[in-house]
Design a protein around this motif. Sequence first.
Motif, PDB file in Angstrom:
ATOM      1  N   ASP A 106      80.111  41.937  31.666  1.00  0.00           N
ATOM      2  CA  ASP A 106      81.345  42.995  31.897  1.00  0.00           C
ATOM      3  C   ASP A 106      82.429  42.752  32.895  1.00  0.00           C
ATOM      4  O   ASP A 106      83.353  43.201  32.621  1.00  0.00           O
ATOM      5  CB  ASP A 106      80.675  44.380  31.752  1.00  0.00           C
ATOM      6  CG  ASP A 106      80.299  44.568  32.724  1.00  0.00           C
ATOM      7  OD1 ASP A 106      80.580  44.347  34.239  1.00  0.00           O
ATOM      8  OD2 ASP A 106      78.923  46.304  33.112  1.00  0.00           O
ATOM      9  N   ASP A 107      82.270  41.951  33.930  1.00  0.00           N
ATOM     10  CA  ASP A 107      83.275  41.549  34.706  1.00  0.00           C
ATOM     11  C   ASP A 107      84.331  40.706  34.331  1.00  0.00           C
ATOM     12  O   ASP A 107      85.473  41.077  35.373  1.00  0.00           O
ATOM     13  CB  ASP A 107      82.295  40.834  35.741  1.00  0.00           C
ATOM     14  CG  ASP A 107      81.391  41.920  36.650  1.00  0.00           C
ATOM     15  OD1 ASP A 107      81.681  43.122  36.835  1.00  0.00           O
ATOM     16  OD2 ASP A 107      81.014  41.295  37.323  1.00  0.00           O
ATOM     17  N   HIS A 134      77.802  39.940  37.074  1.00  0.00           N
ATOM     18  CA  HIS A 134      77.538  41.035  35.696  1.00  0.00           C
ATOM     19  C   HIS A 134      78.169  40.890  34.176  1.00  0.00           C
ATOM     20  O   HIS A 134      79.799  40.793  34.637  1.00  0.00           O
ATOM     21  CB  HIS A 134      78.034  42.499  36.241  1.00  0.00           C
ATOM     22  CG  HIS A 134      77.897  42.450  37.629  1.00  0.00           C
ATOM     23  ND1 HIS A 134      78.449  43.219  38.952  1.00  0.00           N
ATOM     24  CD2 HIS A 134      75.760  42.628  38.279  1.00  0.00           C
ATOM     25  CE1 HIS A 134      77.361  43.882  39.746  1.00  0.00           C
ATOM     26  NE2 HIS A 134      76.765  43.605  39.741  1.00  0.00           N
ATOM     27  N   HIS A 141      79.196  41.904  43.676  1.00  0.00           N
ATOM     28  CA  HIS A 141      80.967  41.161  44.030  1.00  0.00           C
ATOM     29  C   HIS A 141      81.020  40.559  45.269  1.00  0.00           C
ATOM     30  O   HIS A 141      81.542  39.326  44.913  1.00  0.00           O
ATOM     31  CB  HIS A 141      81.589  42.222  43.535  1.00  0.00           C
ATOM     32  CG  HIS A 141      81.690  43.084  42.066  1.00  0.00           C
ATOM     33  ND1 HIS A 141      82.483  43.947  41.657  1.00  0.00           N
ATOM     34  CD2 HIS A 141      80.801  42.575  41.381  1.00  0.00           C
ATOM     35  CE1 HIS A 141      81.768  44.832  40.816  1.00  0.00           C
ATOM     36  NE2 HIS A 141      81.142  43.905  40.058  1.00  0.00           N
TER      37      HIS A 141
END
Lengths: 114, 218
Positions: free
Chosen positions: B13-14, B11, B125
């Motif tokens: 922003d990960d 994602h 994740h």
Amino acid sequence: MQHIHPEDIQSRIDRLKDQDLYIHLEMTTGAYAAHLDSSKHPAATFITNAVIRYSHGSISGNGPYRIGLKAEAGWIYSEGLTHYEESESERLILAGHDSQGKLIVALQLSKEPF
Amino acid sequence: MERHILVVLPHPDDESFGIAGTLAMHLNSGTPVTYACLTLGEMGRNMGIPPFATRVTLPQIRKQELEASCRAIGIKDLRMLGFHDKMIEFEDQGLLDANIGALIEELNPSLVITFYPGYSVHPDHDACGAAVVRTIARLPEAKRSKVHCLAFSRDHERAVGRPDIENDVRDFLQHKMASIQAHRSQFQAAELLGRKQYTDKELQERFGTERFWTYRFQ
Ligand SMILES: [Zn+2]
């Protein structure tokens, strides 16, 4: 309905792939959600008897379960599933019920309209 | 010093909270970094307050935020792989592994950074980390890159122990905070930063250390 057996669901998902199917997909927090708890936001949505087709799909999680089906131009996804109807041989009937037994989510697939 | 670092995360922003400082540090010492971001986070629920994104515009907005975050960190090679948000665990594993394998083949990274499969909370994740580990495990031992994992599930330390790598990234907090702030639609309302103004000391304590677990292949 019975508690979900992931292996059984997976084989049913595999049997229904690559063909036109009618889908019923639903999610609801219940019409009384805000009446009973004003911090809750009541929401519900469903689509019934739309025609879909997926090339592969799977079930995951440790319960409640998640299912993702890969369609030609998108995805079908449902989370929070707890039960299925074992006696259905042609159709896949799945639902997620909360701790009070109320339906929160439903995912159903069939070769014939519901 | 690393030869090349490949970051694989699902994602936009990960990259911000867990590794932005580490990446800025490596970039500062001259190591090239490639960031492969599997999705555009298009199923995210944060839409800004008041909402300025819609389900339709969110992917484009998050793409721009991701590009801004990469500029803030100094990453020049960003690959957006175009998988569907939330569907990584259901994706055709052959397709996923082929994409990651092609990047490893092309870049020959000495280090790959991803999520620790099974200990990273979001199914995307875990599935992302699992795909990276699966792909690298298929290579002959001598050709395998090191893999550093992020982990943050509850009780993860009971299973995987203490992190074996702790990077002091206090010198790169500006990069890291700019990366976090680049994700306007996601963190504007966040509990994480909120409207609170942190002092330098609070920032350093909260964001100044980044922790990784080296993945041990069997
Ligand atoms: Zn994420």
